[in-house]
Design a protein around this motif. Structure first.
Motif, PDB file in Angstrom:
ATOM      1  N   UNK A 105       0.900  -1.124  -0.078  1.00 33.10           N
ATOM      2  CA  UNK A 105       0.054  -0.034  -0.194  1.00 33.10           C
ATOM      3  C   UNK A 105       0.997   1.306  -0.020  1.00 33.10           C
ATOM      4  N   UNK A 106       1.761   1.064   1.042  1.00 35.21           N
ATOM      5  CA  UNK A 106       2.676   2.461   0.967  1.00 35.21           C
ATOM      6  C   UNK A 106       3.697   2.664  -0.023  1.00 35.21           C
ATOM      7  N   UNK A 107       4.205   1.522  -0.748  1.00 35.53           N
ATOM      8  CA  UNK A 107       5.205   1.870  -1.944  1.00 35.53           C
ATOM      9  C   UNK A 107       4.674   1.999  -3.135  1.00 35.53           C
ATOM     10  N   UNK A 108       3.511   1.201  -3.394  1.00 31.90           N
ATOM     11  CA  UNK A 108       2.972   1.054  -4.791  1.00 31.90           C
ATOM     12  C   UNK A 108       1.761   1.688  -5.020  1.00 31.90           C
TER      13      UNK A 108
ATOM     14  N   UNK B 115      -0.341   3.604  -2.977  1.00 37.76           N
ATOM     15  CA  UNK B 115      -0.713   5.072  -2.982  1.00 37.76           C
ATOM     16  C   UNK B 115       0.131   5.969  -3.898  1.00 37.76           C
ATOM     17  N   UNK B 116       1.367   5.598  -4.066  1.00 42.07           N
ATOM     18  CA  UNK B 116       2.159   6.373  -5.008  1.00 42.07           C
ATOM     19  C   UNK B 116       1.592   6.262  -6.455  1.00 42.07           C
ATOM     20  N   UNK B 117       0.822   5.078  -6.850  1.00 43.74           N
ATOM     21  CA  UNK B 117       0.299   4.796  -8.179  1.00 43.74           C
ATOM     22  C   UNK B 117      -0.945   5.672  -8.284  1.00 43.74           C
ATOM     23  N   UNK B 118      -1.619   5.689  -7.133  1.00 44.78           N
ATOM     24  CA  UNK B 118      -2.976   6.699  -7.117  1.00 44.78           C
ATOM     25  C   UNK B 118      -2.340   8.179  -7.435  1.00 44.78           C
ATOM     26  N   UNK B 119      -1.458   8.438  -6.712  1.00 44.69           N
ATOM     27  CA  UNK B 119      -0.933   9.968  -6.746  1.00 44.69           C
ATOM     28  C   UNK B 119      -0.574  10.394  -8.234  1.00 44.69           C
ATOM     29  N   UNK B 120      -0.059   9.158  -8.837  1.00 42.85           N
ATOM     30  CA  UNK B 120       0.379   9.750 -10.226  1.00 42.85           C
ATOM     31  C   UNK B 120      -0.470   9.572 -11.184  1.00 42.85           C
ATOM     32  N   UNK B 121      -1.814   8.942 -10.949  1.00 36.63           N
ATOM     33  CA  UNK B 121      -2.830   8.785 -11.886  1.00 36.63           C
ATOM     34  C   UNK B 121      -4.207   9.514 -11.505  1.00 36.63           C
ATOM     35  N   UNK B 122      -3.829  10.435 -10.837  1.00 37.56           N
ATOM     36  CA  UNK B 122      -5.061  11.179 -10.234  1.00 37.56           C
ATOM     37  C   UNK B 122      -5.910  11.596 -11.476  1.00 37.56           C
ATOM     38  N   UNK B 123      -7.388  11.299 -11.574  1.00 36.77           N
ATOM     39  CA  UNK B 123      -8.012  11.208 -12.630  1.00 36.77           C
ATOM     40  C   UNK B 123      -9.000  10.056 -12.875  1.00 36.77           C
TER      41      UNK B 123
ATOM     42  N   UNK C 199      -4.994  -5.946  -9.733  1.00 33.50           N
ATOM     43  CA  UNK C 199      -3.278  -5.936  -9.878  1.00 33.50           C
ATOM     44  C   UNK C 199      -2.953  -5.859  -8.477  1.00 33.50           C
ATOM     45  N   UNK C 200      -3.207  -5.097  -7.738  1.00 34.42           N
ATOM     46  CA  UNK C 200      -2.920  -4.970  -6.375  1.00 34.42           C
ATOM     47  C   UNK C 200      -2.965  -6.419  -5.677  1.00 34.42           C
ATOM     48  N   UNK C 201      -4.380  -6.978  -5.590  1.00 39.11           N
ATOM     49  CA  UNK C 201      -4.277  -8.275  -4.811  1.00 39.11           C
ATOM     50  C   UNK C 201      -3.351  -9.404  -5.517  1.00 39.11           C
ATOM     51  N   UNK C 202      -3.179  -9.274  -6.871  1.00 39.50           N
ATOM     52  CA  UNK C 202      -2.336 -10.389  -7.542  1.00 39.50           C
ATOM     53  C   UNK C 202      -1.110 -10.050  -6.969  1.00 39.50           C
TER      54      UNK C 202
END
Length: 497
Positions: free
Chosen positions: A156-159, A161-169, A179-182
């Protein structure tokens, strides 16, 4: 030359005979169910013609409608030889009181066996008991739970949250959480990051193959004449050819996973597959058994968690009062702490979050129904007569929409129904809420799944506003799959708070 001619004639005769025999068998099967197919039952006519689609977006909604209108909360779909119930007393009878009369059965294994093999989800009797014992030992250790929590919080912390921050919209929540659960299930269950494996094809192809195999396996169960898909499988044509190809790719991934795990084998490993490898009392566990373990854990740990998370944010998006209550509780419990500083006890102490998640799983359960096949004749508590071989299904999705089970507000998203007057989470009977099954087959990974989903919920809602883009406020249609999946995904707009 004559020998070759004779061989050609013999081959032609053999294949012609085989084709005619299969055609004859198919015709006999059609004739054998003709009385059920044309029983003048309106329900069966609607199922065969698909006329229910004019009123209901999903088969599950039509079943829920039929069950609500049934005096006993039970219906019979004759063309499928299928009894469907939303009666908690019947569920308890199936899963506890008369458990041994309701195994998964050979027909269930035939439908899902090509994908799930002889794993814990299809096994019965001694095979099921031994696998459940091994799974209980593998999942029950404190070190496994600690390792799982550490894996989830780090992902959550390293992938995430940063992913959501980079793809806002705009983002597809279903794909995001899948993908996360996999990734997390691979780390928790197999002890490695899937992107670090030496794969012969892109990782996305393995994931897509698993989804395709799940969908095509689920479609088998909807056939009024199972012989049709069995003939297609024998001839390796159509959807069965596609299913076979998808399963070959899934098997390829499982082989790589097992090989990787054997190379790094250690009795002190915290991943679940390594623990399974050491449940043979000194005997090496064969790869066929481990292949079924891998596929079962991918289904249970990836598909159900992804479905549960997508459904949660889907429902929360239209319930602002619940969102406010969740954020208030998160703020109170985590005051002054960053995500990586939250403990397992912090997550467990959030009663409202726990209640909201249970309410979401009630309305949109990751596994909307479950089937058993009666080993012998029986009578359900509501008086429904069951004959040997009948498929008996309890329908969790429909149960959530029964006033007789959940009250007049059954269709509403109301986490408060799970809380006592002083705000403490109060569980319901598992036979009223069989989202994690109940009785002897109750889900062993329940606590791990709840922990993972709550950790994601808390971390995402602390950082972002998530607004699901529903058309006209309607829930999306379900896609064919072994777990709840939505056609077209769950489009959402993400904004940092």
């Amino acid at each position: 030359m004559e020998t070759q001619t004779l061989q050609a004639i013999f081959s032609l005769l053999f294949f012609s005979f085989t084709f005619l025999f299969l055609l004859f068998a198919l015709l006999m099967k059609v004739l054998s169910v003709s009385r059920r197919r044309y029983c003048e039952c309106e329900v069966c006519k609607a199922y065969l013609t698909g006329s229910w689609l004019t009123q209901f977006p999903n088969l599950a909604d039509w079943y829920a409608h039929l069950l609500r209108n049934s005096p006993t909360g039970t219906i019979h779909i004759h063309v499928l030889n299928n009894v469907v119930t939303a009666n908690p007393t019947n569920v308890e009878h199936m899963l506890k009181t008369n458990f041994h009369n309701y195994p998964k059965g050979k027909r269930f294994s035939a439908i899902l066996g090509d994908l799930l093999g002889k794993g814990i989800f299809t096994a019965d009797g001694h095979a099921w008991h031994s696998q459940r014992k091994a799974a209980s030992l593998a999942l029950g250790g404190a070190s496994v739970r600690k390792n799982a929590f550490n894996v989830v919080t780090k992902e959550v912390e390293t992938r995430l949250i940063p992913l959501l921050s980079s793809m806002q919209g705009s983002v597809d929540l279903q794909e995001l959480f899948s993908t996360f659960a996999f990734r997390t299930i691979c780390k928790i269950s197999f002890g490695f990051d899937p992107e670090e494996l030496e794969l012969s094809r892109p990782l996305s192809e393995y994931v897509a193959a698993f989804d395709r195999a799940s969908m095509l396996s689920a479609l088998r169960a909807t056939s009024a004449i199972p012989l049709v898909w069995k003939v297609k499988r024998f001839l390796n044509i159509g959807s069965e050819k596609e299913l076979k190809q998808a399963i070959e790719i899934v098997n390829e991934l499982a082989t790589i996973v097992i090989s990787n795990c054997r190379k790094s084998d250690s009795e002190n490993s915290h991943d679940i597959l390594s623990r399974f490898m050491h449940t043979g009392n000194g005997k090496e566990i064969d790869d066929v058994y481990l292949r079924d373990v891998v596929v079962s854990f991918l289904l249970a740990g990836r598909d159900t968690v992804a479905s549960g998370l997508a459904a949660f944010f889907l429902l929360l998006s239209t319930n602002p009062s619940a969102l406010s209550a969740i954020r208030e509780e998160i703020s109170h419990v985590t005051e002054g702490k960053r995500d990586h500083e939250m403990s397992y006890d912090d997550i467990k102490s959030m009663h409202y979050v726990h209640a909201a998640l249970h309410e979401s799983l009630r309305l949109l359960p990751p596994v909307p129904f479950d089937s058993k096949f009666a080993a012998g004749d029986d009578i359900l508590p509501d008086g429904t007569e069951i004959t040997q071989g009948t498929r008996v299904m309890y329908h969790s999705y429909a149960m959530a929409r029964m006033k007789s089970v959940w009250g007049a507000d059954c269709k509403e998203f109301r986490p408060e129904r799970w809380l006592s007057d002083d705000g403490v989470f109060t569980p319901e009977s598992p036979f009223k809420y069989p989202v994690f099954q109940a009785g002897l087959r109750v889900c062993l990974g329940r606590e791990l799944a709840l922990m993972e989903m709550k950790t994601v919920i808390v971390s995402v809602l602390r950082e972002f506003d998530v607004e699901v883009a529903l058309q006209n406020g309607d829930l999306p249609r379900f896609a064919p799959a072994l777990t709840t999946s939505f056609k077209g995904g769950i489009p959402a707009n993400i904004r940092r708070r």
